[in-house]
Design an enzyme around this catalytic site. Structure first.
Site, PDB file in Angstrom:
ATOM      1  CG  HIS A 199      -0.359   0.483   2.467  1.00 46.37           C
ATOM      2  ND1 HIS A 199       0.410  -0.340   3.240  1.00 46.37           N
ATOM      3  CD2 HIS A 199      -0.377   1.680   3.095  1.00 46.37           C
ATOM      4  CE1 HIS A 199       0.826   0.321   4.302  1.00 46.37           C
ATOM      5  NE2 HIS A 199       0.373   1.551   4.246  1.00 46.37           N
TER       6      HIS A 199
HETATM    7  C1  UD1 Z   1      -2.290   6.352   4.833  1.00 45.30           C
HETATM    8  C2  UD1 Z   1      -1.007   6.825   5.522  1.00 45.30           C
HETATM    9  C3  UD1 Z   1      -0.052   5.650   5.682  1.00 45.30           C
HETATM   10  C4  UD1 Z   1      -0.728   4.476   6.364  1.00 45.30           C
HETATM   11  C5  UD1 Z   1      -1.979   4.118   5.583  1.00 45.30           C
HETATM   12  C6  UD1 Z   1      -2.726   2.958   6.187  1.00 45.30           C
HETATM   13  C7  UD1 Z   1      -0.399   9.158   5.015  1.00 45.30           C
HETATM   14  C8  UD1 Z   1       0.556  10.029   4.299  1.00 45.30           C
HETATM   15  N1  UD1 Z   1      -0.324   7.834   4.748  1.00 45.30           N
HETATM   16  O1  UD1 Z   1      -1.922   5.944   3.517  1.00 45.30           O
HETATM   17  O2  UD1 Z   1       1.055   6.055   6.456  1.00 45.30           O
HETATM   18  O3  UD1 Z   1       0.156   3.389   6.391  1.00 45.30           O
HETATM   19  O4  UD1 Z   1      -2.831   5.272   5.558  1.00 45.30           O
HETATM   20  O5  UD1 Z   1      -3.739   2.556   5.347  1.00 45.30           O
HETATM   21  O6  UD1 Z   1      -1.186   9.630   5.803  1.00 45.30           O
HETATM   22  N2  UD1 Z   1      -8.887   5.620  -0.301  1.00 45.30           N
HETATM   23  C9  UD1 Z   1     -10.126   5.114  -0.504  1.00 45.30           C
HETATM   24  N3  UD1 Z   1     -10.915   4.913   0.602  1.00 45.30           N
HETATM   25  C10 UD1 Z   1     -10.517   5.206   1.861  1.00 45.30           C
HETATM   26  C11 UD1 Z   1      -9.229   5.738   2.037  1.00 45.30           C
HETATM   27  C12 UD1 Z   1      -8.423   5.930   0.951  1.00 45.30           C
HETATM   28  O7  UD1 Z   1     -10.534   4.824  -1.614  1.00 45.30           O
HETATM   29  O8  UD1 Z   1     -11.285   4.973   2.820  1.00 45.30           O
HETATM   30  C13 UD1 Z   1      -8.001   5.759  -1.485  1.00 45.30           C
HETATM   31  C14 UD1 Z   1      -8.097   7.098  -2.140  1.00 45.30           C
HETATM   32  O9  UD1 Z   1      -7.964   6.908  -3.517  1.00 45.30           O
HETATM   33  C15 UD1 Z   1      -6.881   7.818  -1.629  1.00 45.30           C
HETATM   34  C16 UD1 Z   1      -5.887   6.671  -1.482  1.00 45.30           C
HETATM   35  O10 UD1 Z   1      -6.672   5.543  -1.104  1.00 45.30           O
HETATM   36  O11 UD1 Z   1      -6.473   8.818  -2.491  1.00 45.30           O
HETATM   37  C17 UD1 Z   1      -4.831   6.892  -0.461  1.00 45.30           C
HETATM   38  O12 UD1 Z   1      -5.415   7.201   0.800  1.00 45.30           O
HETATM   39  P1  UD1 Z   1      -4.638   8.142   1.843  1.00 45.30           P
HETATM   40  O13 UD1 Z   1      -5.393   8.242   3.106  1.00 45.30           O
HETATM   41  O14 UD1 Z   1      -4.289   9.424   1.194  1.00 45.30           O
HETATM   42  O15 UD1 Z   1      -3.292   7.379   2.116  1.00 45.30           O
HETATM   43  P2  UD1 Z   1      -3.003   5.827   2.360  1.00 45.30           P
HETATM   44  O16 UD1 Z   1      -2.315   5.309   1.169  1.00 45.30           O
HETATM   45  O17 UD1 Z   1      -4.199   5.080   2.857  1.00 45.30           O
END
Ligand code: UD1
Length: 349
Positions: A199
């Protein structure tokens, strides 16, 4: 203050420990993670009451997401003025919480302080360093984390309390083993399997890198159970790749109980997650980490965790024999949350 999946796991024992000593605890969810499988299921399963506030910030670029959280938290904290704000881990929600509190001169504690990858390209590393330097109380999970803080001139604000993720892990393993849990439903293959997760932005966001990772995992000689994080799902679709290949068995993101259950049933774990490296280490499973470094360096000792960023010889690394078990418990004895709450209460007087 929480917002992303690993923070809900860290929150659970702190809420419990606060209740145990009669400290009022209220939760702000930034809304960074919003899908049920990434958020609600953790509150249900770990028996955490609904957050008092949800800022509903959702996804976005790092700056826009963190800025929206900061604005929301600023307004909320100005009204509520708690005795302490606790910021968990290393996500964008963490740094927003620390910055919002310090600007309002509300004491802020960082739980899981002092971790360092020393890789300045990682968003989590920016978040850790900035949060540690903003916070008034640094709750470190290990002596090594405390030594990083000391090297940055932060020793006076540091207390080693142990790792709250181990508190939860011990609790959940006990429940799974005693079959108290009805949520013990991880769909897993018959026989030997490897558990994998991907991830981190540095692995999902570059098509060549992601494609190489998928090919490497798909060619392992045993089934590879792969709970799919939304970031991975979205990038696979956008890049026209597929997870339905070779040994890969893609499934929906796991709940916490399902993840622990899946680790316990596996022969090995392959991951870029921080928490999962530690969970596998504590549960005695060989770990292969496809990153150039790890914050949890204790897991590298005796070869429990092997860094394999370039994926060369992946099958032999992943399916190596487990090293001898050691009696050392570098992550604490499962009572870290009590120690953290004591540090907060003591810091008040
Ligand atoms: C975040 C944390 C990471 C942690 C991870 C656990 C930061 C910089 N990163 O990364 O350290 O290990 O969480 O999961 O804060 N999305 C969805 N649904 C959701 C959440 C996210 O579809 O409920 C998708 C979206 O396209 C989003 C992408 O996942 O743009 C990334 O989500 P984001 O919260 O920005 O970062 P993570 O990769 O989850």
């Amino acid at each position: 203050m929480v917002g992303a999946r690993p923070q809900f796991v860290k929150l659970a024992p702190i809420v419990k420990a606060c209740a145990g000593v009669g400290v009022l605890h209220q939760t702000v969810h930034t809304g960074q993670h919003y899908e049920d499988t990434m958020s609600a299921v953790f509150f249900d399963e770990l028996d955490i009451k609904e957050p008092e506030w949800n800022l509903g910030v959702g996804s976005g670029s790092h700056g826009a997401q963190t800025g929206a959280m900061l604005a929301g938290l600023d307004a909320l904290l100005s009204l509520e003025r708690p005795d302490w704000v606790v910021a968990y881990g290393d996500t964008n929600s963490t740094v927003a919480a620390a910055l919002a509190a310090v600007k309002l001169r509300i004491p802020v504690a960082h739980l899981e302080a002092g971790l360092r990858s020393f890789n300045r390209a990682m968003p989590e590393e920016h978040n850790r360093v900035l949060t540690d330097h903003a916070a008034d109380l640094l709750l470190a999970p290990t002596e090594r984390a405390a030594s990083h803080l000391a090297a940055e001139g932060l020793a006076e604000r540091t207390q080693v309390v142990g790792d709250v993720m181990i508190d939860v892990l011990f609790d959940v393993v006990r429940k799974i083993e005693s079959e108290e849990s009805v949520l013990h439903t991880c769909p897993r293959p018959e026989g030997d399997y490897v558990l994998a997760t991907i991830h981190r932005a540095e692995n999902t966001d570059d098509p060549m890198r992601l494609s190489a990772l998928i090919t490497g995992l798909a060619s392992l000689p045993v089934p590879v159970l792969l709970p799919v994080h939304p970031r991975l799902r979205d990038h696979v679709v956008a890049m026209g790749l597929s997870l339905e290949v070779g040994s890969l068995l893609p499934v929906q993101p796991f709940s916490y109980f399902e993840m622990v259950d899946a680790v316990m049933g596996s022969v090995a774990v392959v991951t870029d997650s921080g928490g999962l490296q530690k969970e596998a280490f504590v549960l005695g499973k060989p770990i292969t980490t496809f990153r150039t470094e790890t914050e949890w360096t204790e897991t590298l000792e005796n070869g429990w965790n092997v860094l394999a960023p370039d994926l060369e010889g992946l099958d032999q690394i992943v399916l190596r024999d487990a090293p001898a078990l050691s009696a050392e418990t570098p992550y604490g004895d499962g009572h870290a949350a009590d120690a953290a709450v004591q540090a907060l209460v003591g810091g008040q007087s």
